[in-house]
Design an enzyme around this catalytic site. Structure first.
Site, PDB file in Angstrom:
ATOM      1  N   LYS A   1     -10.357   7.387   7.880  1.00 39.92           N
ATOM      2  CA  LYS A   1      -9.828   8.356   6.669  1.00 39.92           C
ATOM      3  C   LYS A   1     -10.357   7.341   5.399  1.00 39.92           C
ATOM      4  O   LYS A   1      -9.859   5.954   5.529  1.00 39.92           O
ATOM      5  CB  LYS A   1      -8.427   8.454   6.560  1.00 39.92           C
ATOM      6  CG  LYS A   1      -8.323  10.159   6.034  1.00 39.92           C
ATOM      7  CD  LYS A   1      -6.704  10.133   6.029  1.00 39.92           C
ATOM      8  CE  LYS A   1      -6.437  10.509   4.680  1.00 39.92           C
ATOM      9  NZ  LYS A   1      -5.024  10.996   4.610  1.00 39.92           N
TER      10      LYS A   1
ATOM     11  N   LYS B   1      -7.728   3.022   0.434  1.00 36.20           N
ATOM     12  CA  LYS B   1      -7.792   1.726  -0.162  1.00 36.20           C
ATOM     13  C   LYS B   1      -7.761   0.568   0.782  1.00 36.20           C
ATOM     14  O   LYS B   1      -8.270  -0.556   0.465  1.00 36.20           O
ATOM     15  CB  LYS B   1      -7.021   1.472  -1.283  1.00 36.20           C
ATOM     16  CG  LYS B   1      -5.463   1.600  -1.102  1.00 36.20           C
ATOM     17  CD  LYS B   1      -4.677   1.375  -2.207  1.00 36.20           C
ATOM     18  CE  LYS B   1      -3.069   1.161  -1.873  1.00 36.20           C
ATOM     19  NZ  LYS B   1      -2.436   2.065  -0.977  1.00 36.20           N
TER      20      LYS B   1
ATOM     21  N   LYS C   1       3.846   5.809   9.499  1.00 39.64           N
ATOM     22  CA  LYS C   1       4.138   4.638   8.928  1.00 39.64           C
ATOM     23  C   LYS C   1       4.923   3.730   9.601  1.00 39.64           C
ATOM     24  O   LYS C   1       5.078   2.414   9.124  1.00 39.64           O
ATOM     25  CB  LYS C   1       4.827   5.075   7.367  1.00 39.64           C
ATOM     26  CG  LYS C   1       3.506   5.905   6.430  1.00 39.64           C
ATOM     27  CD  LYS C   1       4.230   5.728   4.795  1.00 39.64           C
ATOM     28  CE  LYS C   1       3.390   6.409   3.986  1.00 39.64           C
ATOM     29  NZ  LYS C   1       3.869   6.397   2.778  1.00 39.64           N
TER      30      LYS C   1
END
Ligand code: TRP
Length: 351
Positions: free
Chosen positions: A219, A222, A114
């Protein structure tokens, strides 16, 4: 007494079929097995570590609650609650912080993923410094400073688990490292202050790793809405996305992740929603092309999601009643957490 099971989902926007197959569907099976005392919560404090709009947060929390119940979680069988309503989660996180080695958190792969952008820049900066440039840029310093929450995320997660004496934690294997930290912290606390916590265990069930419909290399997420099937997508949107899904060369419906990553991904979706083995599906479509496979897949997904969507619609109209039930869940969680927190404070010598 049944063993305790705890898990949470972050309210970060729309849930997709990966969340459904990987978490919700699983939670419902675990609940209905009758083998566990279940606690499922909305991890809203965790979700603050990612960019968000305060105007949207409450709706996102409500959406996870509705999705919990629409997929079959039942407030009569499980305790369903909202993390931020139970202040003991944050309180315990602070205490655990004081026994967490910096290096343990620094090694977390999710944190590294991240913050990759920041780290890449840090590397460049260090390079710059070697070349004679001086201090860190303001921009970099700000980036690093804003995300202490992201760094500390696993400690809050450990609190979520240890606070309820959970033995089992159903999570995807991307969370294994976080769970290992919860075990480490439980052990460390116990040996320092006396036996207080249970060492939790991950509960894995087989979950397909779904890839994006528009790019089977990525992957499903959203952040790529075109390649992502959301739980609230209308039948027409689902049909459209599946129709537009990329396919591989050739025309045989065959599972081969190397040679046919796109079709293999669609086969996983078919198998999960159609309840059939991949080999059965391959046989069904032997000699038929991608077109027929895709249009039937779309109908299977639509049919699979309809009961969920219908139930969610009804629940939304009964929001007051739903929130009353969640209020009961919050109260139950609070009672348990308060009691545990007292025990913890006594152990440490705070009271
Ligand atoms: N980190 C988990 C995820 O992103 C969500 C989560 C937060 C969680 N706290 C938890 C899961 C405690 C299980 C138990 O999937």
């Amino acid at each position: 007494m049944k063993p305790i099971l705890v898990s949470g989902i972050q309210p970060t926007g729309k849930l997709h079929i990966g969340n459904y197959l990987g978490a919700l569907k699983n939670f419902v099976e675990l609940q209905n097995s009758g083998k566990y005392e279940c606690f499922f919560f909305v991890a809203d404090l965790h979700s603050l570590t990612e960019d968000f709009d305060p105007k949207e947060k409450k709706a996102q929390i409500d959406d996870v609650i509705l999705s919990f119940i629409a997929s079959g979680l039942d407030t009569k069988k499980s305790t369903i609650f909202v993390q931020s309503e139970i202040s003991e989660h944050s309180e315990l996180a602070w205490i655990l912080n004081t026994i967490t080695p910096f290096g343990e958190l620094y090694r977390m792969t999710q944190f590294k993923d991240k913050t990759q952008v920041v780290f890449n820049r840090l590397d460049r900066e260090t390079e710059g410094q070697r070349n004679g440039r001086s201090s860190m840029s303001v921009e970099l310093a700000t980036d690093l400073a804003t995300n202490v929450g992201l760094f500390d995320y696993p400690v809050l997660m450990a609190s979520d688990i240890l606070l309820y004496d959970a033995k089992f934690v159903p999570v995807g294997n991307d969370q294994d490292q976080h769970l290992e930290l919860a075990r480490t912290l439980a052990r460390k606390f116990n040996s320092k202050f006396g036996k207080t916590f249970i060492e939790p265990q991950a509960l894995h069930t087989e979950v397909p790793r779904l890839m994006s419909l528009d790019d089977p290399e990525k992957k499903m997420s959203k952040s790529r809405p075109e390649g992502c099937l959301f739980l609230d997508d209308t039948p027409d949107v689902i049909r459209k996305k599946i129709k537009r899904a990329v396919t591989d060369s050739g025309n045989e419906v065959k599972f081969d992740e190397k040679e046919k990553p796109a079709i293999s991904n669609l086969l996983l979706v078919y198998s999960a929603f159609g309840g059939k083995k991949i080999s059965e599906i391959e046989k069904m479509y032997a000699g038929k092309g991608y077109g027929e496979f895709k249009s039937e897949l779309a109908e299977i997904v639509v049919k699979g999601l309809t009961p969920f969507q219908e139930k969610k619609k009804v629940l939304r109209r009964e929001m007051e009643e739903v929130m009353k039930e969640v209020g009961d869940g919050n109260r139950n969680a609070k009672t348990i957490a308060l009691k545990k927190m007292l025990e913890i404070k006594k152990r440490i010598g705070l009271i």
